[in-house]
Structures are given as structure tokens and as C-alpha cells.
Design an enzyme around this catalytic site. Structure first.
Site, PDB file in Angstrom:
ATOM      1  N   GLY A  66      -2.309   4.952   2.307  1.00 59.06           N
ATOM      2  CA  GLY A  66      -2.915   4.097   3.338  1.00 59.06           C
ATOM      3  C   GLY A  66      -2.735   2.626   3.053  1.00 59.06           C
ATOM      4  O   GLY A  66      -2.229   2.231   2.005  1.00 59.06           O
ATOM      5  N   ARG A  98      -3.760  -2.856   1.015  1.00 59.81           N
ATOM      6  CA  ARG A  98      -3.923  -4.317   1.064  1.00 59.81           C
ATOM      7  C   ARG A  98      -3.231  -4.882   2.298  1.00 59.81           C
ATOM      8  O   ARG A  98      -2.749  -6.009   2.284  1.00 59.81           O
ATOM      9  CB  ARG A  98      -3.367  -4.940  -0.191  1.00 59.81           C
ATOM     10  N   LYS A 152      -1.006  -9.087   4.840  1.00 55.98           N
ATOM     11  CA  LYS A 152      -0.844  -8.372   3.578  1.00 55.98           C
ATOM     12  C   LYS A 152      -1.468  -9.221   2.473  1.00 55.98           C
ATOM     13  O   LYS A 152      -1.058 -10.356   2.260  1.00 55.98           O
ATOM     14  CB  LYS A 152       0.655  -8.135   3.299  1.00 55.98           C
ATOM     15  N   ASP A 189      -6.998  -4.103  -5.884  1.00 57.06           N
ATOM     16  CA  ASP A 189      -7.919  -5.108  -5.347  1.00 57.06           C
ATOM     17  C   ASP A 189      -7.654  -5.519  -3.901  1.00 57.06           C
ATOM     18  O   ASP A 189      -8.402  -6.332  -3.355  1.00 57.06           O
ATOM     19  CB  ASP A 189      -7.893  -6.354  -6.257  1.00 57.06           C
ATOM     20  N   ARG A 222       2.717 -10.165   8.530  1.00 59.01           N
ATOM     21  CA  ARG A 222       3.917  -9.407   8.891  1.00 59.01           C
ATOM     22  C   ARG A 222       3.840  -9.010  10.361  1.00 59.01           C
ATOM     23  O   ARG A 222       2.756  -8.845  10.918  1.00 59.01           O
ATOM     24  CB  ARG A 222       4.009  -8.121   8.072  1.00 59.01           C
ATOM     25  N   ARG A 235       4.600   4.721   9.618  1.00 63.66           N
ATOM     26  CA  ARG A 235       5.506   5.159   8.562  1.00 63.66           C
ATOM     27  C   ARG A 235       5.603   6.677   8.602  1.00 63.66           C
ATOM     28  O   ARG A 235       4.754   7.345   9.191  1.00 63.66           O
ATOM     29  CB  ARG A 235       4.940   4.753   7.193  1.00 63.66           C
ATOM     30  N   ASP A 264       6.070   6.585   2.321  1.00 64.13           N
ATOM     31  CA  ASP A 264       5.089   5.664   2.900  1.00 64.13           C
ATOM     32  C   ASP A 264       5.709   4.298   3.154  1.00 64.13           C
ATOM     33  O   ASP A 264       5.071   3.435   3.762  1.00 64.13           O
ATOM     34  CB  ASP A 264       3.864   5.524   1.981  1.00 64.13           C
ATOM     35  N   ASN A 265       6.927   4.102   2.679  1.00 65.83           N
ATOM     36  CA  ASN A 265       7.611   2.832   2.902  1.00 65.83           C
ATOM     37  C   ASN A 265       8.796   2.997   3.842  1.00 65.83           C
ATOM     38  O   ASN A 265       9.755   2.224   3.791  1.00 65.83           O
ATOM     39  CB  ASN A 265       8.078   2.248   1.563  1.00 65.83           C
ATOM     40  N   ASP A 311       8.102  -3.059   3.679  1.00 64.82           N
ATOM     41  CA  ASP A 311       7.498  -3.143   2.347  1.00 64.82           C
ATOM     42  C   ASP A 311       8.457  -3.698   1.297  1.00 64.82           C
ATOM     43  O   ASP A 311       9.100  -2.962   0.558  1.00 64.82           O
ATOM     44  CB  ASP A 311       6.937  -1.781   1.899  1.00 64.82           C
TER      45      ASP A 311
HETATM   46  P1  AMP Z   1       3.606   0.185  -2.435  1.00 69.22           P
HETATM   47  O1  AMP Z   1       4.183   0.712  -3.689  1.00 69.22           O
HETATM   48  O2  AMP Z   1       3.451  -1.330  -2.392  1.00 69.22           O
HETATM   49  O3  AMP Z   1       4.250   0.716  -1.198  1.00 69.22           O
HETATM   50  O4  AMP Z   1       2.100   0.673  -2.395  1.00 69.22           O
HETATM   51  C1  AMP Z   1       1.725   2.014  -2.462  1.00 69.22           C
HETATM   52  C2  AMP Z   1       0.283   2.124  -2.084  1.00 69.22           C
HETATM   53  O5  AMP Z   1      -0.524   1.315  -2.939  1.00 69.22           O
HETATM   54  C3  AMP Z   1      -0.042   1.667  -0.672  1.00 69.22           C
HETATM   55  O6  AMP Z   1      -1.077   2.479  -0.201  1.00 69.22           O
HETATM   56  C4  AMP Z   1      -0.492   0.254  -0.880  1.00 69.22           C
HETATM   57  O7  AMP Z   1      -1.289  -0.224   0.173  1.00 69.22           O
HETATM   58  C5  AMP Z   1      -1.276   0.383  -2.179  1.00 69.22           C
HETATM   59  N1  AMP Z   1      -1.348  -0.882  -2.893  1.00 69.22           N
HETATM   60  C6  AMP Z   1      -0.364  -1.539  -3.520  1.00 69.22           C
HETATM   61  N2  AMP Z   1      -0.802  -2.680  -4.081  1.00 69.22           N
HETATM   62  C7  AMP Z   1      -2.122  -2.759  -3.797  1.00 69.22           C
HETATM   63  C8  AMP Z   1      -3.163  -3.700  -4.085  1.00 69.22           C
HETATM   64  N3  AMP Z   1      -2.950  -4.799  -4.785  1.00 69.22           N
HETATM   65  N4  AMP Z   1      -4.403  -3.429  -3.618  1.00 69.22           N
HETATM   66  C9  AMP Z   1      -4.646  -2.326  -2.917  1.00 69.22           C
HETATM   67  N5  AMP Z   1      -3.731  -1.394  -2.633  1.00 69.22           N
HETATM   68  C10 AMP Z   1      -2.479  -1.595  -3.050  1.00 69.22           C
HETATM   69 MG    MG Z   2       3.996   0.478   0.718  1.00 67.45          MG
END
Ligand code: AMP
Ligand code: MG
Length: 536
Positions: free
Chosen positions: A111, A114, A134, A146, A204, A211, A281-282, A291
Site C-alpha cells: 500500500g 508514504r 510522496k 515513517d 507526482r 498498480r 507493486d511498482n 516509483d
Molecule cells: P518501494 O520499495 O519504494 O516501492 O516501497 C515498497 C513499500 O514500502 C510501499 O508500500 C511503500 O509505500 C513502502 N515504503 C517505502 N518507504 C517508506 C517510508 N519511508 N515510509 C512508509 N512506507 C514506505
Molecule cells: Mg513502490
């Protein structure tokens, strides 16, 4: 549908039509702490307040896309809205629920951890465009993190989104980059050295942020009603041309996603973009790049290269694996859609179309990169293959090599030096340019030049055509890092310069030769320049 697009809107002139939240089931809870959210498509959230926000960069082209007047950035509310401190009437803030396969394994609920959607703008030249912040704070999907983003990764996302657009690569866009004035704690390489870094928020923009993982989570949890609503919403709002029953539309939709995903990866391979984290998810259903995390640009040709240190062992998402990994991902989307079709073999048939679509797109793309007017199935696959073999023999900058290749004369009597001179800039290590390499290069050039003569285009026409598909300026990792180093000191001129250079990536820009140079030696293994992690 055919209303004339509005231009020069003020912030108050923006119109919102939030179909995602109107059509789909909301999480009934408003509690903003990490938790599983069953059976819903999204959770309503609020943003965190930034303590000392600054607007540091924006994209004029995205203002245009939304029908916003360029002067809107001078309205102090622009900053307030796009850093997350204020909202506009008609917005409906939420975080989407999705799952995903991460590095080959089902990760269940991920989900928007952030990312917070503000709403769907309509009526501008770009049609329906969803605005998303974002780094504006945690959501129920933040898991152990966070909900924030640091400046370095926000600069990278902002710049690369716009660079990709100007390169002709389908992508989400970036409207704005704001710093928050707050600090964010990050352990950049997950090695026990956390540091405080400046926080930032990027806005964005995309038709939607749907996705593969949105459909996957509903299917994985057996939430059939949600899955049906999700696809109906998708078709009504984003694929209105589809016809027939829901099952018919699912199949036609899947065919389109298979095709647009294959086409997207052809573009990535053309410009040397390595996404770095091609988890499901990306992956966007619109076939756009989404992403921007530990992505990178291929400099010396190496199909096994990935910038993502988190993937350094497996190299699952290395440059040369991207076509296969995208296919694996669309297969996962097919599995998620399977409950909605009567005949699963038709979905399988659509998936089987990926290989052909990719291959023919890739052939056409390589034909263009080499400046040939026509693809010849008898000779050209061998010519391409031999070229990639050659490129592995000495450390060769792919961007500069293809630009140089455009200048290689096709005439049968061209001297050896006239053939080799245009390529000289592209090599990283002069010691590798020995007699053997020279002979191998001349041998390949001999075949290439013979092929050009058979193709029959004149050299000037070929060079012009090649310069339309082989960029001169790409978002080299070290260029972004230099801009980030300055940005961290509060100087954003480098970010804006880079944004401006990347607007016209195919044309030589006077006075900007330094942006076209190959990676300097100091950047070879510097963090941020060739190594990145998911910590952002
Ligand atoms: P990503 O690898 O950036 O595609 O992130 C994978 C998952 O981790 C997604 O659900 C992102 O929203 C969550 N995520 C990544 N970085 C953060 C962050 N700093 N705070 C909260 N969720 C994060
Ligand atoms: Mg992502």
C-alpha cells in the site's frame, strides 16, 4: 468528454472529480497507524504538517498538463498545498491499498506507505490526472517506516520523472519538489549508520496510480467484490473504449497492459534505464514508469548491472533481465485477473503475446538506434548480437557510443581512423583499446557499414534519424548526485539546470557539453553514483 481543455487556471480553478474514492470501498477506520486493511481499496488520511516548507523546483510542462497558469507557483498556497500543509476544495486525501510480489515473493499488503493521493484533476489539457504527494506522512500502510522521504531521493524522483518524459519514455510526472524543513532519519545502506537528512515532498502526477498490486491483493484475499469493483472502475474511468461483458473487458484490458508493459521495457532498454525495483507493486497498469527509487542509467554496457545494492546478489532486476522480469510481472497480474474470466487459457494466450510484442518492438528499436530504415530479419539479429558482444569487450559508454556511431561514415573507402574516431569518446579505459579491440571494432563496423550501404540512406539523413532515438543527455547517476550534493547545502540551481538540460535530451545544447560527458572516474563506485539502496 470532448469539452475544450481549460488553460491558465488558478489553484481555485482546478476541478476535481475523484472517481477512485467515489467508485471503490473505503476503509471504515480513520486510525492512522500501521495495520492490515481488509476488503477496502483505500484509507482516508491526512498529511503531516511541514515545519518550514520551501518550494525548490517545479515543472512548467506539468503545470501546463494540468491547465495551471505558470504564475500559480507564486501563489503562496501552491507551496502549502504541494508540501501537504493545506488542501484545496474538492480534494479527497487517501492512501491506496495494494499488495505486491517483491523480488519474486508475495509480500501481501504493502500500500501507499508514504504516498497520499490528493485528488483527480479534470478539465486540463492532460485530461484526468491524479495528484499524489510522496513523503507527506504516514498512512495505515507505512508498516515499520515513517511515511517520509529524504531530499536526495526526492530530487532523484523529480528529475528522472521529467527527464524520462522528455526522452519519450512513458512515465509518471512530477509537478513540484518542496523541502519540508524537517529532518528524517535514514540508514542509507542499512549498515547501522543512520543519519538525519533533510525531508522533502514530491507531487507526482499520473492518470492513476493503479498498480498490478491493487488487483493482486484483492485476488489474494479472495475479495471478489472488491476485485470486480476495481476492474469496473478501471474500465469506466481509464479504458472506456473496451466493449462487451466484464469478462471480455478483462481480457482486452490484460492484452493492453501486456502490450504497453512490453513497449515500456523496449524504451528502457533503448535509453539505458534500469528501474532497480521492478516489484509488482511498482508496475503501472498504464504502462508508465512508476516509483523512482534506486534506479540508474547504464553507463558502460553491462547487462548484469543494477544500481540497487539490495539486489546486488540476485541481480534480479539487472538491465538485461528487465524484459523477462516485466513478463513475470504481467503473469502475476494475469493470475490476479483470472477469477474474472471464464476461459483462463485466453489470459494465457494474451500473456504469450508478450514475447512477440517485446521482440518486435526491440527489433524496431534497435533498427532505429542503428539508423537503418528497414529491419532485415535475415541479417540484423546477428548484427545486433555481435554489437552487444563487442560492447562487452572494452568498457564502453552506451550513450556516447550510439551518438558516435551516427558519425561513422558508410562509404566503402572510409579510412580506419575515420571509422574509429567518432567512437573514441565512448571508452572508459584507453588501455583496453589494443590491437585486438581495434580489429574487433573494425570487423563489426565493416558489417555495419555494408548493411548501411544496402539500406541506402545517406549518412546525413541517417545521423539525423539516429539522434532522434539515441539521447545525448541522460540523467547520469553522478549528475543527479552532484545536484543533490548542492541541494543538501540549500543550493537548488543544479537541480533546475539539470531539469532544463533534460528537456531537450536529443539535441546538442551549446555550453552544456559537461552534461553529456561520460562518468568521471571518481564516480565509478561512489554511493549515489553507482550504488543505491531502497533506503529513501
Ligand atoms: P518501494 O520499495 O519504494 O516501492 O516501497 C515498497 C513499500 O514500502 C510501499 O508500500 C511503500 O509505500 C513502502 N515504503 C517505502 N518507504 C517508506 C517510508 N519511508 N515510509 C512508509 N512506507 C514506505
Ligand atoms: Mg513502490
Amino acid at each position: 468528454m470532448s469539452e475544450t481543455p481549460e488553460h491558465h487556471r488558478t489553484l481555485d480553478g482546478l476541478r476535481f472529480d475523484n472517481r477512485f474514492t467515489a467508485d471503490l470501498p473505503a476503509d471504515p477506520s480513520l486510525e492512522n497507524h500501521p495495520r492490515p486493511v481488509p476488503s477496502a481499496a483505500f484509507s482516508r488520511v491526512t498529511t503531516r504538517q511541514a515545519s518550514a516548507p520551501k518550494l525548490v523546483a517545479w515543472s512548467d510542462e506539468v503545470l501546463d498538463l494540468l491547465g495551471l497558469d505558470p504564475a500559480v507557483v507564486d501563489d503562496p498556497r501552491f507551496l502549502e498545498v504541494f508540501v501537504g500543509n493545506a488542501t484545496l476544495a474538492g480534494m479527497d486525501l487517501h492512501a491506496a491499498r495494494y499488495g505486491g510480489h517483491q523480488f519474486g515473493h508475495w509480500a501481501d499488503q504493502l500500500g501507499d506507505g508514504r504516498a497520499i493521493v490528493l485528488g483527480e484533476v479534470v478539465g486540463g489539457p492532460g485530461g484526468r490526472q491524479t495528484l499524489q504527494l510522496k513523503g507527506a506522512g504516514p498512512t495505515p500502510y507505512s508498516r515499520r517506516a515513517d511515511g517520509l522521504a529524504v531530499l536526495r531521493s526526492s530530487v532523484r524522483e523529480f528529475l528522472c520523472s521529467e527527464a524520462m518524459h522528455h526522452l519519450g519514455v512513458p512515465t509518471t510526472r512530477a509537478l513540484s519538489l518542496c523541502t519540508t524543513g524537517d529532518e528524517v532519519l535514514r540508514d542509507m545502506f542499512y549498515d547501522g549508520h543512520p543519519e538525519l537528512e533533510p525531508g522533502a515532498v514530491v507531487c507526482r502526477v499520473a492518470p492513476s496510480f493503479l498498480r498490478f498490486g491493487n488487483y493482486e491483493i484483492a485476488a489474494a484475499h479472495g475479495e471478489r467484490e472488491l476485485l470486480e469493483k476495481l476492474v469496473d472502475h478501471t474500465f469506466d474511468v481509464h479504458f472506456p473504449h473496451l466493449e462487451g461483458s466484464r469478462a471480455d473487458k478483462v481480457l482486452a484490458f490484460y492484452r493492453e497492459v501486456v502490450a504497453s508493459t512490453a513497449d515500456l521495457v523496449v524504451h528502457w532498454q533503448r535509453v539505458g534505464f534500469v528501474h532497480g525495483v521492478m516489484n509488482t507493486d511498482n508496475m503501472s497498469i498504464h504502462g508508465v514508469t512508476i516509483d523512482y527509487g534506486p534506479y540508474g542509467w547504464l553507463e558502460d554496457y553491462d547487462p548484469a548491472w543494477t544500481p540497487n545494492t539490495t539486489d546486488a546478489q540476485m541481480r534480479r532486476y539487472a538491465f538485461g533481465n528487465q524484459p523477462r522480469m516485466a513478463q513475470w510481472n504481467v503473469a502475476k497480474l494475469g493470475n490476479a485477473l483470472a477469477p474474472l474470466v471464464d476461459d483462463v487459457s485466453a489470459l494465457q494466450g494474451a500473456l504469450d503475446g508478450y514475447a512477440d510484442r517485446f521482440q518486435s518492438g526491440w527489433n524496431a528499436m534497435m533498427t532505429q538506434k542503428l539508423g537503418l530504415a528497414m529491419f532485415d530479419a535475415d541479417t540484423d539479429p546477428g548484427l545486433f548480437e555481435a554489437l552487444f558482444q563487442l560492447l562487452t569487450k572494452a568498457e564502453t559508454d552506451v550513450t556516447l557510443f550510439f551518438r558516435g556511431l551516427a558519425e561513422v561514415p558508410s562509404a566503402v573507402d572510409a579510412s580506419e581512423d575515420d571509422q574509429l574516431d567518432p567512437l573514441r569518446d565512448s571508452y572508459y579505459q584507453p588501455v583496453q583499446l589494443n590491437a585486438e579491440h581495434r580489429a574487433a571494432t573494425l570487423a563489426w563496423l565493416g558489417d555495419y557499414r555494408a548493411r548501411l550501404r544496402k539500406d541506402g540512406r545517406d549518412d546525413a539523413e541517417r545521423a539525423a534519424a539516429m539522434s532522434r532515438v539515441n539521447p545525448l543527455y541522460v540523467m547520469r547517476n553522478y549528475l543527479a548526485q552532484l545536484a543533490i550534493d548542492d541541494a543538501a547545502k540549500g543550493d537548488f540551481a543544479g537541480v533546475r539546470d539539470l531539469l532544463d538540460v533534460m528537456r531537450v535530451p536529443y539535441d546538442e545544447q551549446p555550453g552544456r557539453a559537461k552534461y553529456a560527458e561520460k562518468r568521471p572516474d571518481w564516480a565509478r563506485s561512489k554511493p549515489g553514483c553507482s550504488q543505491l539502496s531502497c533506503s529513501s
